[in-house]
Design a protein around this motif. Structure first.
Motif, PDB file in Angstrom:
ATOM      1  N   LEU A   1     125.139 -27.713  20.198  1.00  0.00           N
ATOM      2  CA  LEU A   1     125.054 -29.135  20.537  1.00  0.00           C
ATOM      3  C   LEU A   1     123.701 -29.460  21.156  1.00  0.00           C
ATOM      4  O   LEU A   1     123.095 -30.492  20.836  1.00  0.00           O
ATOM      5  N   LEU A   2     123.210 -28.599  22.058  1.00  0.00           N
ATOM      6  CA  LEU A   2     121.908 -28.848  22.676  1.00  0.00           C
ATOM      7  C   LEU A   2     120.812 -28.846  21.613  1.00  0.00           C
ATOM      8  O   LEU A   2     119.925 -29.713  21.622  1.00  0.00           O
ATOM      9  N   HIS A   3     120.880 -27.910  20.688  1.00  0.00           N
ATOM     10  CA  HIS A   3     119.873 -27.818  19.625  1.00  0.00           C
ATOM     11  C   HIS A   3     119.898 -29.076  18.760  1.00  0.00           C
ATOM     12  O   HIS A   3     118.854 -29.683  18.473  1.00  0.00           O
ATOM     13  N   ALA A   4     121.101 -29.494  18.336  1.00  0.00           N
ATOM     14  CA  ALA A   4     121.220 -30.664  17.462  1.00  0.00           C
ATOM     15  C   ALA A   4     120.781 -31.937  18.178  1.00  0.00           C
ATOM     16  O   ALA A   4     120.132 -32.811  17.571  1.00  0.00           O
ATOM     17  N   THR A   5     121.111 -32.065  19.457  1.00  0.00           N
ATOM     18  CA  THR A   5     120.719 -33.259  20.215  1.00  0.00           C
ATOM     19  C   THR A   5     119.209 -33.316  20.378  1.00  0.00           C
ATOM     20  O   THR A   5     118.586 -34.378  20.260  1.00  0.00           O
ATOM     21  N   THR A   6     118.590 -32.158  20.623  1.00  0.00           N
ATOM     22  CA  THR A   6     117.142 -32.103  20.765  1.00  0.00           C
ATOM     23  C   THR A   6     116.455 -32.485  19.451  1.00  0.00           C
ATOM     24  O   THR A   6     115.464 -33.232  19.443  1.00  0.00           O
ATOM     25  N   ARG A   7     116.992 -32.023  18.342  1.00  0.00           N
ATOM     26  CA  ARG A   7     116.403 -32.332  17.037  1.00  0.00           C
ATOM     27  C   ARG A   7     116.532 -33.808  16.685  1.00  0.00           C
ATOM     28  O   ARG A   7     115.798 -34.316  15.829  1.00  0.00           O
TER      29      ARG A   7
ATOM     30  N   VAL B   1     116.232 -35.186  26.347  1.00  0.00           N
ATOM     31  CA  VAL B   1     117.427 -34.410  26.670  1.00  0.00           C
ATOM     32  C   VAL B   1     117.226 -33.654  27.975  1.00  0.00           C
ATOM     33  O   VAL B   1     116.137 -33.146  28.259  1.00  0.00           O
ATOM     34  N   VAL B   2     118.302 -33.558  28.772  1.00  0.00           N
ATOM     35  CA  VAL B   2     118.329 -32.675  29.923  1.00  0.00           C
ATOM     36  C   VAL B   2     119.562 -31.791  29.780  1.00  0.00           C
ATOM     37  O   VAL B   2     120.675 -32.278  29.557  1.00  0.00           O
TER      38      VAL B   2
ATOM     39  N   VAL C   1     116.391 -20.942  27.170  1.00  0.00           N
ATOM     40  CA  VAL C   1     116.670 -21.646  25.916  1.00  0.00           C
ATOM     41  C   VAL C   1     116.250 -23.110  26.025  1.00  0.00           C
ATOM     42  O   VAL C   1     115.646 -23.679  25.103  1.00  0.00           O
ATOM     43  N   ALA C   2     116.568 -23.742  27.171  1.00  0.00           N
ATOM     44  CA  ALA C   2     116.193 -25.148  27.357  1.00  0.00           C
ATOM     45  C   ALA C   2     114.681 -25.318  27.269  1.00  0.00           C
ATOM     46  O   ALA C   2     114.181 -26.258  26.632  1.00  0.00           O
ATOM     47  N   ARG C   3     113.938 -24.410  27.878  1.00  0.00           N
ATOM     48  CA  ARG C   3     112.476 -24.522  27.845  1.00  0.00           C
ATOM     49  C   ARG C   3     111.950 -24.284  26.431  1.00  0.00           C
ATOM     50  O   ARG C   3     110.985 -24.930  26.003  1.00  0.00           O
ATOM     51  N   GLU C   4     112.557 -23.367  25.705  1.00  0.00           N
ATOM     52  CA  GLU C   4     112.148 -23.131  24.320  1.00  0.00           C
ATOM     53  C   GLU C   4     112.335 -24.384  23.473  1.00  0.00           C
ATOM     54  O   GLU C   4     111.530 -24.664  22.574  1.00  0.00           O
ATOM     55  N   LEU C   5     113.418 -25.113  23.760  1.00  0.00           N
ATOM     56  CA  LEU C   5     113.710 -26.328  22.996  1.00  0.00           C
ATOM     57  C   LEU C   5     112.941 -27.539  23.519  1.00  0.00           C
ATOM     58  O   LEU C   5     113.019 -28.626  22.936  1.00  0.00           O
ATOM     59  N   GLY C   6     112.252 -27.383  24.620  1.00  0.00           N
ATOM     60  CA  GLY C   6     111.469 -28.485  25.172  1.00  0.00           C
ATOM     61  C   GLY C   6     112.281 -29.494  25.948  1.00  0.00           C
ATOM     62  O   GLY C   6     111.866 -30.653  26.080  1.00  0.00           O
ATOM     63  N   THR C   7     113.427 -29.076  26.483  1.00  0.00           N
ATOM     64  CA  THR C   7     114.271 -30.003  27.252  1.00  0.00           C
ATOM     65  C   THR C   7     114.150 -29.713  28.739  1.00  0.00           C
ATOM     66  O   THR C   7     113.817 -28.597  29.155  1.00  0.00           O
TER      67      THR C   7
END
Length: 434
Positions: free
Chosen positions: A28-34, A39-40, A62-68
């Motif tokens: 869900l975090l990945h899809a929301t970021t995309r 996102v936080v 993981v959050a930092r990798e995704l830029g959130t």
């Protein structure tokens, strides 16, 4: 609970995602970021597993990798002896997620619950004997305390979520507690789905039907209560003329405004009440009273407040917190009381032997008799009472004593009593300093 500082994201409010680090929330975090949203990621450190510190570090990475942005709260304390660990963790998690989302200026919180979660919730609630509200399981959208809790994947099968995660090469945590059979939901997963692999969709659909039925029951109850009730009283006589199902529905809705009444209490009340009877039923946080064919709610009795003095010589609302109500003072032509009489009033509970006169031409009666004639329920006859020296001036629920009325032509103030339940209906600016 202590929360780490949450970065503020400029321009637009962020979308908060509850991020445990497991398969579902990672996807869900990945899809929301995309999707391009700000996102936080919000992680709750329960402190129940030896790996909890590592999980928190994994989630932040993981959050930092995704830029959130990322925020984490560690729950403090532990469940009391004998209490459910699951319930303690769930309550703490919800509180922490709410607080972190608000701190991040988010008004939307996404949760990764999916169709299997919904089906399991329906079954667990059914096994507990839940009503429609419980069988409705988890809502797709729900506003609570200024935050929208949303479950965008509630209709998605878990296999689709796993396929998405594998397609994008995502890494997630496997929580060993998810296989422990001491938890009811885990036992259900280990037995139900292997035996009935196709049941998930049907059970989730049943939860949707329950949601619709629950919404319909709420609409019917609201319509019935508009005719049959006030916040302080439910007309039991009129309620009894409804069909049994509709009467039960209205009663549960009215009780919901006062207490978390178990279904057994609703059944007892409907079975035991008779026209004209006076009866009482204990309930969580208070007592239900049947009096003159009406049902009344009384909060748990507080200790009788000590006598005190109060100045009611100016118009306004004078809250009396210890008495769970307030005196309302208003200017009137008549009948009323002279302001000079109201500067030093003694306020105390009923002691017995007091007399009350309702109007100048009425007969002076015992306070008990006056309360009975006015239909004041027994549990509301304790006071407060106001005295100017030895003279009774006013009684909560009865009004002013005619023996204290001002003379014609004098400035006059009327005093009336408002229960706490009626206070929100007043303008805040009407309050005055007591």
């Amino acid at each position: 609970m202590a929360a780490s500082a949450t970065p503020r994201i400029a321009d637009h409010p962020p979308v908060a995602v509850a991020f445990s680090g497991g398969l579902d929330s990672t996807a869900l975090l990945h899809a929301t970021t995309r999707s391009g949203a700000h996102v936080v990621a919000l992680h709750v450190h329960h402190g129940l597993q030896p790996q909890a510190d590592d999980w928190a570090a994994h989630c932040e990475h993981v959050a930092r990798e995704l830029g959130t942005a990322f925020a984490c709260t560690r729950l403090s304390g532990a469940p009391p002896r004998g209490d459910s660990v699951e319930a303690w963790a769930r309550q703490g998690r919800h509180r922490a997620l709410h607080d972190m989302a608000i701190a991040a200026s988010a008004d939307l919180l996404l949760l990764a619950h999916h169709r299997q979660d919904q089906a399991e919730t329906f079954v667990l609630q059914a096994m507990r004997g839940a009503g429609l509200g419980g069988l409705a399981a988890m809502p797709r959208l729900q506003w609570r305390d200024g935050l929208c809790w949303a479950r965008p994947w509630l209709a998605q099968p878990r296999d689709a979520i796993r396929a998405y995660a594998e397609q994008h090469g995502l890494r997630w945590i496997e929580d060993p507690s998810n296989s422990e059979p001491r938890f009811a939901r885990n036992r259900l997963r280990q037995t139900l789905w292997p035996a009935f692999p196709s049941a998930e969709a049907g059970l989730a659909r049943a939860a949707r039907w329950a949601q619709q039925a629950d919404a319909l029951a709420a609409e019917v109850a609201a319509e019935d209560l508009r005719r049959l009730s006030t916040p302080e009283r439910l007309d039991l006589a009129a309620c009894s003329r409804l069909s049994p199902a509709r009467a039960s529905n209205a009663l549960r809705a009215w009780l919901g405004g006062h207490t978390a009444a178990p279904s057994s209490l609703v059944e007892r009340l409907l079975a035991e009440w008779r026209h004209g009877s006076t009866a009482s039923w204990p309930a969580p946080g208070g007592v239900l009273h049947a009096y003159r064919d009406g049902l009344h709610w009384a909060a748990e009795a507080a200790p009788v407040p000590p006598p005190g003095m109060v100045d009611l010589s100016r118009p306004g609302l004078y809250p009396q917190a210890e008495w769970r109500g307030a005196w309302l003072v208003e200017e009137v032509v008549s009948p009323g009381l002279a302001p000079a009489r109201l500067t030093q009033l003694a306020q105390r509970a009923r002691e017995g032997g007091e007399q009350f006169q309702h109007s100048p031409r009425s007969t002076l009666r015992s306070l008990k008799k006056a309360c009975q004639e006015a239909g004041l329920p027994p549990w509301r006859r304790g006071g407060p009472l106001l005295f100017d020296g030895p003279l009774l001036v006013a009684v909560a629920g009865l009004g002013m004593d005619a023996r204290a009325f001002a003379k014609e032509g004098e400035p006059q103030l009327a005093i009336s009593w408002l229960e706490d339940s009626a206070l929100p209906q007043r303008e805040a600016g009407q309050e005055a300093s007591a």
